[in-house]
Design a protein around this motif. Structure first.
Motif, PDB file in Angstrom:
ATOM      1  N   TYR A 201       1.118  -7.732   8.444  1.00  0.00           N
ATOM      2  CA  TYR A 201       1.360  -6.804   7.337  1.00  0.00           C
ATOM      3  C   TYR A 201       0.167  -6.655   6.427  1.00  0.00           C
ATOM      4  CZ  TYR A 201       6.089  -7.153   8.880  1.00  0.00           C
ATOM      5  OH  TYR A 201       7.202  -7.103   9.639  1.00  0.00           O
TER       6      TYR A 201
ATOM      7  N   LEU B 117       8.868  -3.707   5.555  1.00  0.00           N
ATOM      8  CA  LEU B 117       7.581  -4.268   5.163  1.00  0.00           C
ATOM      9  C   LEU B 117       7.759  -5.415   4.176  1.00  0.00           C
ATOM     10  CD1 LEU B 117       5.408  -1.057   4.824  1.00  0.00           C
ATOM     11  CD2 LEU B 117       5.315  -2.795   6.593  1.00  0.00           C
TER      12      LEU B 117
ATOM     13  N   ARG C 244      -9.056  -2.194   2.434  1.00  0.00           N
ATOM     14  CA  ARG C 244      -9.269  -0.831   2.877  1.00  0.00           C
ATOM     15  C   ARG C 244      -8.655   0.131   1.881  1.00  0.00           C
ATOM     16  NH1 ARG C 244      -7.670  -0.242   9.058  1.00  0.00           N
ATOM     17  NH2 ARG C 244      -9.614  -0.811  10.028  1.00  0.00           N
ATOM     18  N   GLY C 245      -9.234   1.285   1.794  1.00  0.00           N
ATOM     19  CA  GLY C 245      -8.663   2.308   0.941  1.00  0.00           C
ATOM     20  C   GLY C 245      -8.751   1.901  -0.517  1.00  0.00           C
TER      21      GLY C 245
ATOM     22  N   GLU D  40       4.052   7.118   1.683  1.00  0.00           N
ATOM     23  CA  GLU D  40       3.658   8.525   1.660  1.00  0.00           C
ATOM     24  C   GLU D  40       3.636   9.105   3.068  1.00  0.00           C
ATOM     25  OE1 GLU D  40       0.869   8.090  -2.328  1.00  0.00           O
ATOM     26  OE2 GLU D  40      -0.051   8.346  -0.366  1.00  0.00           O
ATOM     27  N   ALA D  41       3.147   8.299   4.021  1.00  0.00           N
ATOM     28  CA  ALA D  41       3.132   8.773   5.403  1.00  0.00           C
ATOM     29  C   ALA D  41       4.547   9.120   5.854  1.00  0.00           C
ATOM     30  CB  ALA D  41       2.521   7.707   6.318  1.00  0.00           C
TER      31      ALA D  41
ATOM     32  N   SER E  17       0.371   4.179   0.808  1.00  0.00           N
ATOM     33  CA  SER E  17       0.213   5.222   1.833  1.00  0.00           C
ATOM     34  C   SER E  17       1.235   5.112   2.957  1.00  0.00           C
ATOM     35  CB  SER E  17      -1.215   5.267   2.368  1.00  0.00           C
ATOM     36  OG  SER E  17      -1.712   4.015   2.645  1.00  0.00           O
ATOM     37  N   TRP E  18       1.802   3.922   3.191  1.00  0.00           N
ATOM     38  CA  TRP E  18       2.841   3.839   4.216  1.00  0.00           C
ATOM     39  C   TRP E  18       4.054   4.677   3.828  1.00  0.00           C
ATOM     40  CZ3 TRP E  18       1.461  -1.881   4.027  1.00  0.00           C
ATOM     41  CH2 TRP E  18       0.561  -2.196   5.061  1.00  0.00           C
TER      42      TRP E  18
ATOM     43  N   ARG F 161      -3.464  -5.857   5.265  1.00  0.00           N
ATOM     44  CA  ARG F 161      -4.659  -5.120   5.627  1.00  0.00           C
ATOM     45  C   ARG F 161      -5.738  -5.469   4.627  1.00  0.00           C
ATOM     46  NH1 ARG F 161      -3.487   0.950   6.356  1.00  0.00           N
ATOM     47  NH2 ARG F 161      -2.577   0.645   4.337  1.00  0.00           N
TER      48      ARG F 161
ATOM     49  N   ARG G   5      -4.560   2.241  -5.177  1.00  0.00           N
ATOM     50  CA  ARG G   5      -3.841   3.253  -5.922  1.00  0.00           C
ATOM     51  C   ARG G   5      -2.438   2.747  -6.214  1.00  0.00           C
ATOM     52  NH1 ARG G   5      -1.678   7.035  -3.056  1.00  0.00           N
ATOM     53  NH2 ARG G   5      -3.042   6.522  -1.340  1.00  0.00           N
TER      54      ARG G   5
ATOM     55  N   ASP H  53       0.854  -1.186   0.000  1.00  0.00           N
ATOM     56  CA  ASP H  53       0.000   0.000   0.000  1.00  0.00           C
ATOM     57  C   ASP H  53       0.895   1.243   0.000  1.00  0.00           C
ATOM     58  OD1 ASP H  53      -1.622   2.123   0.652  1.00  0.00           O
ATOM     59  OD2 ASP H  53      -2.898   0.928   1.970  1.00  0.00           O
TER      60      ASP H  53
END
Lengths: 538, 337
Positions: free
Chosen positions: A276, A200, A281-282, A180-181, A177-178, A278, A285, A175
């Motif tokens: 790891y 990860l 969700r989301g 990006e975070a 977003s990790w 999920r 992308r 994902d």
């Protein structure tokens, strides 16, 4: 995977009728067969006079242990770095034609180690092509491939795809977003990779690295052709050279212990705490591609060099050897016997392995917790067992049983032991997906147990069973040490043909059976690549 | 002082214009909600501000610095903009303490305990993310984003992954936290309750651009047009006609400076009253009872009116005849384009 398994198991434990006794007994018999070689070797080792242990251990074992472990460590590290870098380039950057590279990076997997190695030896070995090209330039000796760096280089080239495949799949599934975070928290690209992406990816990459380490520990063909002394080579020599085979047994036991240690270490290092996955969700992308900019040319050059060395060179050499052999009138060395032998022994092995895997998979999914864990553990043992060690144990066991000694059933039994995990894995996946409530639904709709089995269970399990059978069949065709040691006298397969010619330095004679093996090996790789998502949109 | 200034931002994905002509100003210390239906481009706008996407046109200024625009580009890690992700994106391989400390360097590690206390998670520092409840994960995500003391905090639908019960409580908590820390924040949401109850100001976004900005009261009471009105709450939009500064419609006449011609009149359901009346012109078609109030759907002259009544009114069941009166504001709006 194992978390999901545990949960599924716990949730279903009370709802399941017990596994039928017949199935449980069959599973135990199969597990007993897998456990037979190591148990036999331990008993035999313990029965040995302590003085003899000393003798075996003192002589060369320390050197061998060092050689083997150093080779495994260097190759594993090298393959991990290469595999990760290739995966990152193919998945996360704007490398030109990256879809093509994504396929090319995986292809060296089609070379059985002994095939790839003799092709490279024919090129860069003593009296190889490279030597002849360079001689006029005053180069009299190339660096020796029979050294740690030489052997490590050769094996790394043929094993990095194991890491590459899992790392590429991991990068695709990550994902974004990790990462990006991490960026919004003030961490740059490299720090994000090091502190987020890499950790990860660790579970999958360490699984790939484990396969590489075991590959090196088990490898017999490549190190023997390179004349780099490792355990497998020493075991083979001890077995061939002495009437008393205790030394071979002791060395086998040591090698087996190493392999088991590596497996256990990897399972420990995997880290149990983190989860790891999920679920749903989301958005899906895709991550933004890293623009290589002025690094695109060095990246292209490096990718090209890797593919040239690991894929184009061995493939080109095989074709070259074939053509040269044809020109020089070398016999094609392709008897119907060898082709038929390969097909016969591999398909027998596939059928036997899938039949053996069925009860084991049923028990692993639906058995009580203790039985299930045992099935899991013993199936894993199959991964750790070197083919040579299994073969030797079977040789010793049947030496006084003439009808079994050096017979086809014995070869097939060895395949079952070695390839059981490959057949259990897809079956277990299918059984996990097969909700027991489906069967209950069938019963409430007025069908008998037998009808439900035929109309619900069998269709669900048939495809994975066939997939497992195909995988085992094609792997078995490439298998060398067990086939070589256990086959009936005079029985030939493609693998033994390649080996006999290549180990005698008759590379042109080995070319045709080797090319056939490579073509055969392309098929499961293609299927595997599809499952891991290397082929996109197809 | 303006913390965020976005001017004429545009972003295309292939042929889809996600954001176009996007303008937004957020002032020091305020919380601004960015409200819009799903797919209107609000998450893309947020990612443009955070630096996770590059704009095709327009500029983004954070405090005095242009961080994206013609010839200017500051990568996300150098913007001092924190982001709370919709799914929180807690690092699954790190425990709570390490997650919160991720954006902190050496000597500022001590802030972690302070932050965890602030979000009421002290004592859970050694847990892994998957060992926390949804609400706890959400608070860790906020603490993590606040840790490096960003100039601007962005929250992308931060409550949408919580169940309804929890949402209200967490919402209050976050609002207090933002005020207590004086954080300037932009909250993206498609939930009208969230957009009205949490922020100081609301920016309403439709089809890639901001169409109205104001306090929650302003945008609720005086929406720019019918679409905005519906986005913020149940709305009766009745046809009207403007002439000479007055607007006539079915329920009466109001003042309104609209150009002469047809227009719309917004009447919120709570601005209407329904009383039982056997001779009433309206009939109750449907009742949705919420406890503290109920929403009646009434048919009148072939049109439908929604009426909100406080307290239980069991006598007004489906089929009842009622009289409907205007008891609150009626707001003239320009006719739909």
């Amino acid at each position: 995977m194992s978390v999901a398994l545990d949960v599924a198991r716990r949730a279903d434990a009370h709802r399941h009728p017990a596994v039928p006794v017949g199935v449980a007994v069959a599973a135990l018999l199969v597990l007993g067969l897998v456990a037979l070689p190591p148990v036999y070797l331990v008993i035999r080792g313990l029965a040995l006079d302590p003085e003899r242990w000393d003798l075996v251990l003192r002589r060369r074992s320390l050197d061998l242990a060092w050689n083997t472990l150093a080779l495994a460590a260097v190759v594993t590290a090298g393959a991990t770095v290469l595999g990760l870098a290739a995966a990152w380039l193919a998945v996360r950057t704007d490398l030109p034609a990256r879809r093509l590279w994504a396929t090319l990076f995986a292809l060296p997997l089609v070379f059985p180690s002994y095939v790839g190695t003799f092709a490279i030896l024919a090129f860069a070995g003593p009296r190889g092509i490279l030597q002849r090209w360079l001689e006029p330039l005053g180069v009299e000796r190339l660096p020796d491939l029979a050294s740690l760096p030489g052997a490590a280089l050769v094996l790394t080239l043929f094993t990095y795809p194991y890491v590459y495949l899992v790392a590429a799949a991991g990068l695709r599934g990550l994902d974004p977003s990790w990462e990006e975070a991490a960026r919004t928290l003030g961490r740059g690209r490299w720090e994000t990779f090091r502190r987020v992406t890499l950790p990860l990816l660790r579970p999958s990459v360490s699984g790939g690295a484990l396969l590489v380490a075991l590959y090196v520990l088990h490898d017999f063909g490549a190190v023997s052709l390179l004349r780099y002394p490792t355990f497998t080579q020493a075991i083979f020599l001890a077995y061939r050279g002495t009437i008393d085979r205790a030394a071979a047994a002791v060395l086998s036991l040591l090698l087996l212990a190493m392999a088991v240690l590596v497996v256990v270490a990897e399972r420990r290092a995997r880290g149990r705490r983190a989860r790891y996955h999920r679920a749903g969700r989301g958005t899906d992308r895709p991550p933004r591609l890293v623009l290589l900019g002025r690094w695109r040319w060095p990246a292209l050059a490096a990718s090209g060099a890797l593919v040239a060395l690991a894929l184009a060179l061995p493939a080109g050499m095989l074709v070259h050897l074939l053509l040269r052999g044809l020109a020089e009138g070398v016999p094609l060395n392709l008897t119907l016997g060898a082709v038929g032998g390969s097909a016969l022994v591999a398909s027998l092995g596939a059928v036997a392995t899938v039949l053996a895997a069925l009860p084991v998979a049923v028990v692993a999914v639906r058995g009580g917790p203790r039985l299930a864990r045992m099935a899991d553990g013993v199936a894993w043992l199959g991964y750790a067992l070197p083919g040579l060690v299994v073969a030797l144990a079977f040789v010793f066991l049947t030496a006084r049983l003439p009808p079994l000694y050096q017979s086809l059933p014995l070869v097939v039994a060895a395949y079952v032991v070695l390839f059981l995990p490959q057949a259990v894995e897809p079956l277990r996946g299918a059984l996990l997906r097969l909700d027991p409530r489906l069967e209950e639904a069938g019963r409430t709709l007025g069908r008998t147990r037998g009808q439900v089995l035929r109309r619900v269970v069998v269709p669900a399990v048939l495809r994975p069973a066939l997939a497992g059978a195909a995988l085992v069949c094609l792997t078995a065709m490439k298998e060398l040490p067990a086939t070589m040691l256990l086959r009936p006298t005079g029985f030939e397969t493609l693998a033994t043909r390649v080996w006999t010619s290549a180990s005698a330095g008759l590379y042109s004679r080995a070319a045709v059976p080797a090319l056939l093996l490579v073509v055969v090996a392309c098929v499961p790789l293609w299927a595997l690549a599809g499952r891991l998502g290397v082929r996109e949109g197809g | 002082m303006n913390v965020l200034e976005a001017r004429g931002l545009g972003k295309r994905f292939g042929s889809v214009r996600a954001v176009e002509g996007f303008d937004l100003v957020v002032r020091e210390g305020e919380t601004c909600a960015l409200l819009g239906p799903s797919g209107c481009g609000k998450t893309t706008a947020l990612r443009l501000v955070a630096g996770l996407e590059r704009p095709d046109e327009g500029l983004v200024r954070i405090r005095d610095r242009v961080v994206a625009g013609p010839g200017a580009w500051v990568p996300p890690e150098a913007r001092r903009v924190g982001l709370v992700f919709q799914d929180w994106a807690l690092f699954p391989h790190l425990d709570v303490r390490a997650n919160v400390a991720f954006g902190l360097d050496g000597d500022r590690r001590g802030r972690v305990e302070e932050l965890l206390e602030l979000v009421h998670l002290d004592g859970l520092a050694d847990r892994m993310p998957h060992e926390l409840s949804g609400g706890q994960q959400q608070r860790v995500a906020v603490a993590r984003a606040l840790a490096p003391q960003p100039d601007l905090l962005l929250l992308d639908e931060p409550f949408s992954n919580l169940d309804a019960q929890l949402r209200a409580a967490v919402r209050t908590e976050i609002r207090e936290l933002l005020r207590a820390t004086g954080t300037t924040a932009v909250l993206v949401t498609h939930d009208r309750e969230e957009a009205l109850s949490v922020p100081d100001r609301v920016a309403v976004m439709l089809e890639g651009r901001v169409v109205q900005v104001g306090t929650p009261f302003e945008v609720y009471a005086a929406p720019a047009d019918g679409r905005v009105a519906r986005l913020l709450g149940e709305a009766n939009l009745l046809p009207g006609r403007a002439r000479g500064g007055r607007v006539r419609f079915a329920l009466g006449e109001v003042e309104g400076s609209l150009p002469d011609g047809p227009c719309e009149v917004l009447v919120r359901p709570e601005a209407l009253r329904a009383t039982p009346d056997a001779d009433g012109e309206a009939r109750v078609d449907d009742v949705a009872f919420y406890g503290h109030d109920q929403l009646l759907r009434c048919a009148i002259d072939g049109a439908t009116l929604e009426v909100r009544l406080a307290g239980p009114h069991p006598e007004l069941g489906p089929g009842a005849r009622v009289r409907i009166e205007l008891v609150g504001p009626a707001v003239p709006l320009p006719a739909r384009a």
